[in-house]
Design a protein around this motif. Structure first.
Motif, PDB file in Angstrom:
ATOM      1  N   LYS A  10     -22.338   5.069 -10.191  1.00 48.53           N
ATOM      2  CA  LYS A  10     -20.891   5.086 -10.384  1.00 48.53           C
ATOM      3  C   LYS A  10     -20.901   5.429  -8.949  1.00 48.53           C
ATOM      4  CE  LYS A  10     -16.642   5.997 -12.461  1.00 48.53           C
ATOM      5  NZ  LYS A  10     -16.186   6.599 -13.242  1.00 48.53           N
ATOM      6  N   GLY A  11     -19.871   4.338  -8.703  1.00 49.68           N
ATOM      7  CA  GLY A  11     -19.063   4.365  -7.692  1.00 49.68           C
ATOM      8  C   GLY A  11     -18.549   5.194  -7.589  1.00 49.68           C
ATOM      9  N   GLY A  12     -18.124   6.227  -6.397  1.00 48.83           N
ATOM     10  CA  GLY A  12     -16.788   6.855  -6.006  1.00 48.83           C
ATOM     11  C   GLY A  12     -16.624   7.893  -6.681  1.00 48.83           C
ATOM     12  N   VAL A  13     -17.671   8.591  -6.914  1.00 50.69           N
ATOM     13  CA  VAL A  13     -17.776   9.914  -8.337  1.00 50.69           C
ATOM     14  C   VAL A  13     -18.083  11.507  -6.257  1.00 50.69           C
ATOM     15  CG1 VAL A  13     -18.042   9.198 -10.123  1.00 50.69           C
ATOM     16  CG2 VAL A  13     -19.925   9.635  -7.971  1.00 50.69           C
ATOM     17  N   GLY A  14     -18.353  10.607  -5.309  1.00 50.43           N
ATOM     18  CA  GLY A  14     -17.681  11.465  -4.196  1.00 50.43           C
ATOM     19  C   GLY A  14     -19.088  12.036  -3.905  1.00 50.43           C
ATOM     20  N   LYS A  15     -20.436  11.304  -3.872  1.00 50.56           N
ATOM     21  CA  LYS A  15     -21.847  11.631  -3.334  1.00 50.56           C
ATOM     22  C   LYS A  15     -21.185  11.534  -2.150  1.00 50.56           C
ATOM     23  CE  LYS A  15     -22.907   7.552  -4.844  1.00 50.56           C
ATOM     24  NZ  LYS A  15     -22.513   7.276  -5.889  1.00 50.56           N
ATOM     25  N   THR A  16     -20.939  10.158  -1.312  1.00 46.46           N
ATOM     26  CA  THR A  16     -20.757  10.805  -0.279  1.00 46.46           C
ATOM     27  C   THR A  16     -19.966  11.657   0.585  1.00 46.46           C
ATOM     28  OG1 THR A  16     -20.761   8.529   0.092  1.00 46.46           O
ATOM     29  CG2 THR A  16     -20.158   9.183   2.111  1.00 46.46           C
ATOM     30  N   THR A  17     -18.707  11.827  -0.044  1.00 47.81           N
ATOM     31  CA  THR A  17     -18.196  13.167   0.444  1.00 47.81           C
ATOM     32  C   THR A  17     -19.002  14.574  -0.010  1.00 47.81           C
ATOM     33  OG1 THR A  17     -16.193  11.718  -0.461  1.00 47.81           O
ATOM     34  CG2 THR A  17     -15.810  14.443   0.041  1.00 47.81           C
ATOM     35  N   SER A  18     -19.451  14.565  -0.559  1.00 52.27           N
ATOM     36  CA  SER A  18     -20.198  16.509  -0.936  1.00 52.27           C
ATOM     37  C   SER A  18     -21.273  16.118   0.134  1.00 52.27           C
ATOM     38  CB  SER A  18     -20.686  16.176  -2.214  1.00 52.27           C
ATOM     39  OG  SER A  18     -20.914  15.308  -3.057  1.00 52.27           O
ATOM     40  N   PHE A 142     -19.424  20.029 -11.285  1.00 51.88           N
ATOM     41  CA  PHE A 142     -17.742  18.846 -11.206  1.00 51.88           C
ATOM     42  C   PHE A 142     -17.278  18.377  -9.324  1.00 51.88           C
ATOM     43  CE2 PHE A 142     -18.674  20.138 -15.480  1.00 51.88           C
ATOM     44  CZ  PHE A 142     -18.222  18.960 -16.521  1.00 51.88           C
ATOM     45  N   ASN A 143     -16.838  17.288  -9.999  1.00 47.19           N
ATOM     46  CA  ASN A 143     -15.933  17.037  -8.093  1.00 47.19           C
ATOM     47  C   ASN A 143     -14.506  16.743  -8.185  1.00 47.19           C
ATOM     48  OD1 ASN A 143     -15.534  16.888  -5.313  1.00 47.19           O
ATOM     49  ND2 ASN A 143     -15.969  14.198  -5.538  1.00 47.19           N
ATOM     50  N   ARG A 144     -13.575  16.949  -7.205  1.00 46.07           N
ATOM     51  CA  ARG A 144     -12.506  16.484  -7.377  1.00 46.07           C
ATOM     52  C   ARG A 144     -11.921  17.140  -8.945  1.00 46.07           C
ATOM     53  NH1 ARG A 144     -11.505   9.846  -5.940  1.00 46.07           N
ATOM     54  NH2 ARG A 144      -9.097  11.368  -4.533  1.00 46.07           N
ATOM     55  N   VAL A 145     -12.011  18.255  -8.468  1.00 46.28           N
ATOM     56  CA  VAL A 145     -11.517  19.773  -9.285  1.00 46.28           C
ATOM     57  C   VAL A 145      -9.964  20.099  -9.252  1.00 46.28           C
ATOM     58  CG1 VAL A 145     -11.727  21.323 -11.272  1.00 46.28           C
ATOM     59  CG2 VAL A 145     -13.814  19.570 -10.250  1.00 46.28           C
ATOM     60  N   LEU A 173     -16.293  21.493  -6.713  1.00 41.90           N
ATOM     61  CA  LEU A 173     -15.428  20.629  -5.523  1.00 41.90           C
ATOM     62  C   LEU A 173     -14.631  20.406  -6.197  1.00 41.90           C
ATOM     63  CD1 LEU A 173     -16.620  20.871  -3.053  1.00 41.90           C
ATOM     64  CD2 LEU A 173     -17.107  18.616  -3.228  1.00 41.90           C
ATOM     65  N   GLN A 174     -13.191  20.702  -5.810  1.00 46.01           N
ATOM     66  CA  GLN A 174     -12.176  20.224  -5.520  1.00 46.01           C
ATOM     67  C   GLN A 174     -11.248  18.780  -4.680  1.00 46.01           C
ATOM     68  OE1 GLN A 174     -10.343  24.305  -4.213  1.00 46.01           O
ATOM     69  NE2 GLN A 174     -11.025  25.252  -5.562  1.00 46.01           N
ATOM     70  N   GLU A 175     -10.759  18.784  -5.095  1.00 49.39           N
ATOM     71  CA  GLU A 175      -9.937  17.016  -4.893  1.00 49.39           C
ATOM     72  C   GLU A 175      -9.029  17.780  -3.611  1.00 49.39           C
ATOM     73  OE1 GLU A 175      -9.456  14.460  -5.775  1.00 49.39           O
ATOM     74  OE2 GLU A 175      -7.973  13.516  -4.027  1.00 49.39           O
ATOM     75  N   ARG A 176      -9.244  18.024  -2.846  1.00 49.79           N
ATOM     76  CA  ARG A 176      -8.871  18.582  -1.432  1.00 49.79           C
ATOM     77  C   ARG A 176      -8.948  17.048  -0.176  1.00 49.79           C
ATOM     78  NH1 ARG A 176      -6.928  23.974  -0.868  1.00 49.79           N
ATOM     79  NH2 ARG A 176      -7.414  24.776  -3.267  1.00 49.79           N
ATOM     80  N   GLU A 177      -7.273  17.307   0.636  1.00 52.88           N
ATOM     81  CA  GLU A 177      -6.847  16.525   1.285  1.00 52.88           C
ATOM     82  C   GLU A 177      -7.899  16.850   2.587  1.00 52.88           C
ATOM     83  OE1 GLU A 177      -3.630  17.510   3.336  1.00 52.88           O
ATOM     84  OE2 GLU A 177      -3.190  15.857   4.420  1.00 52.88           O
ATOM     85  N   TYR A 179     -11.399  16.912   2.340  1.00 51.49           N
ATOM     86  CA  TYR A 179     -12.321  16.171   2.428  1.00 51.49           C
ATOM     87  C   TYR A 179     -12.287  15.325   2.224  1.00 51.49           C
ATOM     88  CZ  TYR A 179     -13.214  20.954   0.153  1.00 51.49           C
ATOM     89  OH  TYR A 179     -13.040  22.427  -0.431  1.00 51.49           O
ATOM     90  N   ARG A 180     -10.745  14.260   2.510  1.00 52.05           N
ATOM     91  CA  ARG A 180     -10.533  12.980   3.206  1.00 52.05           C
ATOM     92  C   ARG A 180     -10.401  12.566   4.602  1.00 52.05           C
ATOM     93  NH1 ARG A 180      -7.858  13.122  -2.046  1.00 52.05           N
ATOM     94  NH2 ARG A 180      -5.953  13.659  -0.857  1.00 52.05           N
ATOM     95  N   ALA A 181     -10.096  14.071   5.129  1.00 52.51           N
ATOM     96  CA  ALA A 181      -9.442  13.705   6.944  1.00 52.51           C
ATOM     97  C   ALA A 181     -10.126  14.274   7.250  1.00 52.51           C
ATOM     98  CB  ALA A 181      -8.098  15.186   6.598  1.00 52.51           C
TER      99      ALA A 181
HETATM  100  N1  ATP Z   1     -13.578  16.625  -3.626  1.00 50.99           N
HETATM  101  C1  ATP Z   1     -12.452  15.280  -3.182  1.00 50.99           C
HETATM  102  N2  ATP Z   1     -11.115  15.586  -2.188  1.00 50.99           N
HETATM  103  C2  ATP Z   1     -10.151  14.425  -2.141  1.00 50.99           C
HETATM  104  N3  ATP Z   1     -11.382  13.691  -1.791  1.00 50.99           N
HETATM  105  C3  ATP Z   1     -12.648  13.129  -2.575  1.00 50.99           C
HETATM  106  C4  ATP Z   1     -13.533  13.740  -3.199  1.00 50.99           C
HETATM  107  N4  ATP Z   1     -14.292  13.621  -3.048  1.00 50.99           N
HETATM  108  C5  ATP Z   1     -14.130  12.139  -3.470  1.00 50.99           C
HETATM  109  N5  ATP Z   1     -12.786  11.824  -2.572  1.00 50.99           N
HETATM  110  C6  ATP Z   1     -12.688  10.661  -2.695  1.00 50.99           C
HETATM  111  O1  ATP Z   1     -12.847   9.715  -3.441  1.00 50.99           O
HETATM  112  C7  ATP Z   1     -13.067   8.319  -2.513  1.00 50.99           C
HETATM  113  C8  ATP Z   1     -15.183   8.506  -2.967  1.00 50.99           C
HETATM  114  O2  ATP Z   1     -15.745   9.215  -2.393  1.00 50.99           O
HETATM  115  P1  ATP Z   1     -16.785   8.713  -1.746  1.00 50.99           P
HETATM  116  O3  ATP Z   1     -17.098   7.451  -1.110  1.00 50.99           O
HETATM  117  O4  ATP Z   1     -17.706  10.636  -1.369  1.00 50.99           O
HETATM  118  O5  ATP Z   1     -17.346   8.260  -3.220  1.00 50.99           O
HETATM  119  P2  ATP Z   1     -19.303   8.177  -3.424  1.00 50.99           P
HETATM  120  O6  ATP Z   1     -20.233   8.454  -5.118  1.00 50.99           O
HETATM  121  O7  ATP Z   1     -20.612   8.241  -2.458  1.00 50.99           O
HETATM  122  O8  ATP Z   1     -19.050   6.155  -3.406  1.00 50.99           O
HETATM  123  P3  ATP Z   1     -19.947   5.052  -3.273  1.00 50.99           P
HETATM  124  O9  ATP Z   1     -20.564   4.926  -4.495  1.00 50.99           O
HETATM  125  O10 ATP Z   1     -18.843   3.800  -3.124  1.00 50.99           O
HETATM  126  O11 ATP Z   1     -20.770   5.327  -2.406  1.00 50.99           O
HETATM  127  C9  ATP Z   1     -12.716   8.283  -1.016  1.00 50.99           C
HETATM  128  O12 ATP Z   1     -12.141   7.452  -1.229  1.00 50.99           O
HETATM  129  C10 ATP Z   1     -12.936   9.994  -1.011  1.00 50.99           C
HETATM  130  O13 ATP Z   1     -12.634  10.254   0.291  1.00 50.99           O
END
Ligand code: ATP
Ligand code: MG
Length: 226
Positions: A10-18, A142-145, A173-177, A179-181
């Motif tokens: 699934k795209g956008g679940v937070g792989k790259t961020t974490s 769990f991400n973005r909690v 892993l919490q939803e945090r500004e 983590y975007r910054a």
């Molecule tokens: N814990 C978090 N707190 C705040 N924002 C988050 C968090 N995790 C992810 N995001 C935001 O959610 C969006 C998607 O996150 P990310 O790019 O890490 O997902 P991904 O699983 O790597 O996506 P893809 O499958 O497209 O590679 C981004 O805009 C990111 O900033």
């Protein structure tokens, strides 16, 4: 060693961020870290081009299906931690990376739809295990909690997953500004200023807890393997 891959179809679940949060924290603590950017969109490489990347954190880019296993093996010889960021699909590149991983981490957000996608990620791990003839340790997290989630609710969900044979990291892993910054300003959460993001103390504590939970899972799987 060890190799930790972030996987979800699934795209956008937070792989790259974490992945970047974990790699950044380990590097800030002084460990040599290799981050493998195996996503054709190159999100880790884009982050690394911003200022503030720790000197002991290398990013290997332009990694393809043909090179991913060799790159992982080479980086595992070179660095204390190898962290692999993968694209949000179920591709051969992802399977090859899983086959060379000591731990696969599967992020999910708290919806049923996400749980179904996480189950697909687990299936991918299981079919790779069959192909290579050895277990590949994994854990969901769990991400973005919300920072105010009830621990009791989490314990309940976690227990349900564990009963189904799906290990869950002992940290949300919490939803945090902050983590975007880091993707706007570059560097690690440790290098952010209060002008760039709020609640930095809580953000740092949460990543430290996340890293501890990852290390505990790695130790657990190493013990199980002996
Ligand atoms: N814990 C978090 N707190 C705040 N924002 C988050 C968090 N995790 C992810 N995001 C935001 O959610 C969006 C998607 O996150 P990310 O790019 O890490 O997902 P991904 O699983 O790597 O996506 P893809 O499958 O497209 O590679 C981004 O805009 C990111 O900033
Ligand atoms: Mg990504």
């Amino acid at each position: 060693m060890p190799v930790i891959s972030f996987v979800s179809p699934k795209g956008g679940v937070g792989k790259t961020t974490s992945a970047v949060l974990l790699g950044g924290l380990l590097a800030d603590k002084g460990a040599p870290v290799s981050m493998i950017d195996a996503d054709p969109n190159q999100p880790v490489s884009s982050w690394a081009q911003l200022p503030g990347r720790p000197e002991n954190l290398r990013v290997i880019r332009d990694v393809t299906q043909d090179t991913v296993m060799d790159v992982i093996e080479e980086e595992a010889r070179r660095s204390t931690f190898v962290i692999c960021d993968l694209e949000g699909t179920a591709s051969l590149t992802v399977s090859y990376a899983v086959s060379r991983s000591d731990l696969v981490l599967i992020p999910l957000q708290g919806s049923h739809l996400d749980a179904a996608q996480a189950a697909r990620a687990v299936k991918l791990v299981k079919s790779t295990e069959k192909a290579i003839g050895r277990p590949v340790p994994f854990a969901l997290f769990f991400n973005r909690v919300s920072a105010v989630i009830q621990p009791r609710t989490f314990r309940h969900i976690r227990a349900e997953f564990e009963t189904a044979g799906l290990p869950v990291l002992n940290c949300l892993l919490q939803e945090r500004e902050a983590y975007r910054a880091i993707f706007s300003f570059g560097g690690t959460v440790g290098g952010l200023t209060t002008a760039q993001a709020s609640n930095l103390g809580a953000a740092k504590d949460n990543i430290a807890d996340f890293a501890k939970a990852v290390m505990a899972r790695l130790r657990q799987t190493a013990v199980a393997a002996q």
